[in-house]
Design a protein around this motif. Structure first.
Motif, PDB file in Angstrom:
ATOM      1  N   ILE A 114      -4.662  53.872  -9.897  1.00  0.00           N
ATOM      2  CA  ILE A 114      -5.849  53.737  -9.036  1.00  0.00           C
ATOM      3  C   ILE A 114      -6.982  54.554  -9.630  1.00  0.00           C
ATOM      4  CG2 ILE A 114      -6.814  54.211  -6.760  1.00  0.00           C
ATOM      5  CD1 ILE A 114      -4.074  53.647  -5.565  1.00  0.00           C
ATOM      6  N   LEU A 130     -11.322  48.177  -4.195  1.00  0.00           N
ATOM      7  CA  LEU A 130     -10.324  48.957  -4.927  1.00  0.00           C
ATOM      8  C   LEU A 130     -10.470  48.662  -6.417  1.00  0.00           C
ATOM      9  CD1 LEU A 130      -7.729  50.741  -4.957  1.00  0.00           C
ATOM     10  CD2 LEU A 130      -6.421  48.624  -4.664  1.00  0.00           C
ATOM     11  N   SER A 152      -6.797  48.396   3.815  1.00  0.00           N
ATOM     12  CA  SER A 152      -6.354  48.388   2.419  1.00  0.00           C
ATOM     13  C   SER A 152      -6.666  49.698   1.711  1.00  0.00           C
ATOM     14  CB  SER A 152      -7.016  47.236   1.656  1.00  0.00           C
ATOM     15  OG  SER A 152      -6.607  45.990   2.163  1.00  0.00           O
ATOM     16  N   LYS A 156      -4.397  55.492   0.015  1.00  0.00           N
ATOM     17  CA  LYS A 156      -4.622  55.345  -1.420  1.00  0.00           C
ATOM     18  C   LYS A 156      -4.964  56.705  -2.013  1.00  0.00           C
ATOM     19  CE  LYS A 156      -4.327  50.788  -1.990  1.00  0.00           C
ATOM     20  NZ  LYS A 156      -3.755  50.427  -0.687  1.00  0.00           N
ATOM     21  N   ASN A 160      -2.643  57.279  -8.601  1.00  0.00           N
ATOM     22  CA  ASN A 160      -1.331  56.717  -8.281  1.00  0.00           C
ATOM     23  C   ASN A 160      -1.034  55.486  -9.135  1.00  0.00           C
ATOM     24  OD1 ASN A 160      -0.838  58.662  -6.391  1.00  0.00           O
ATOM     25  ND2 ASN A 160      -0.620  57.254  -4.654  1.00  0.00           N
ATOM     26  N   ILE A 168      -1.281  45.539  -3.304  1.00  0.00           N
ATOM     27  CA  ILE A 168      -2.142  46.712  -3.257  1.00  0.00           C
ATOM     28  C   ILE A 168      -3.136  46.667  -2.106  1.00  0.00           C
ATOM     29  CG2 ILE A 168      -1.977  47.290  -5.710  1.00  0.00           C
ATOM     30  CD1 ILE A 168      -4.575  45.667  -6.137  1.00  0.00           C
TER      31      ILE A 168
END
Length: 226
Positions: A114, A130, A152, A156, A160, A168
């Motif tokens: 991420i 994202l 979503s 997070k 990661n 995701i």
């Protein structure tokens, strides 16, 4: 750049939305200014686009409509996000859109980490977004997933690890998704230019050459053929 594009082309195809829907059930969708049929429609709100896209899907017996890379569009005119002070209007789409009129699971296109995420909540923007960071051989690049659901972004953490095909996110619905008909904006970005949680998905004619080089065709990864 040529080597990088070859590496993308040689990856196995990736499904980034609704894995159970086969590419045979996709249909190409033209939302460009050159689409004469589009110009005859009254398309002002997200609901207008939902009806138009659902009718298009039904007429083509399809479940997902896709397209939009390097497409000159008028649909951004309702938003101030795409109007610069120097009148250099941004209206050329540099991602690939996947339209489906329902909430749907979103998957990572490749192994990665991420990079960043945030809710770009202006009218006409991405909404929840994202961004993942990837590496193939010595090439580092990113994939952006825009118009997601608000949840979503929960749990997070930057850095990661995510695996190709891992869920995701979920697709967002209007008005949370920037107030668009439900769709995933999927984009490849080489240089993030120090941006975090956001990156232009629409550019002006003046800057088109740079963005086409920095944001290659996402279908190099998806490999949609219809």
């Amino acid at each position: 750049m040529k080597k990088f594009l070859e590496l993308l082309s040689n990856t196995e195809s990736a499904k980034v939305i609704s894995k159970k829907i086969d590419y045979a059930d996709y249909v190409a969708l033209d939302l460009s200014v050159t689409n004469v049929n589009l110009s005859k429609q009254k398309l002002e709100t997200s609901k207008d686009y939902e009806h138009y896209i659902q009718e298009y899907l039904d007429n083509h017996q399809a479940k997902i409509a896709f397209g939009g890379y390097h497409e000159h569009r008028n649909l951004y005119q309702r938003s101030t996000v795409f109007k610069n002070q120097d009148s250099d209007e941004r209206n050329i789409h540099i991602g690939l859109d996947l339209w489906i009129n329902e909430s749907a699971p979103i998957y990572a296109a490749l192994d990665g980490t991420i990079h960043s995420f945030q809710n770009n909540d202006s009218l006409g923007d991405y909404g929840p977004t994202l961004i993942l960071k990837h590496q193939i051989e010595n090439f580092t690049f990113h994939t952006l997933y825009g118009h997601l659901s608000l949840n979503s972004l929960e749990d997070k953490k930057i850095g990661n690890f995510v695996k190709k095909g891992q869920q995701i996110a979920n697709l967002g619905l209007p008005p949370i998704n920037g107030d668009y008909a439900p769709h995933l904006h999927f984009q490849i970005i080489i240089d993030m230019e120090n941006k975090v949680g956001d990156y232009p998905g629409v550019c002006s004619t003046k800057k088109l050459a740079f963005y086409l080089a920095n944001c290659p065709d996402p279908n190099l990864l998806l490999k949609i053929k219809v």
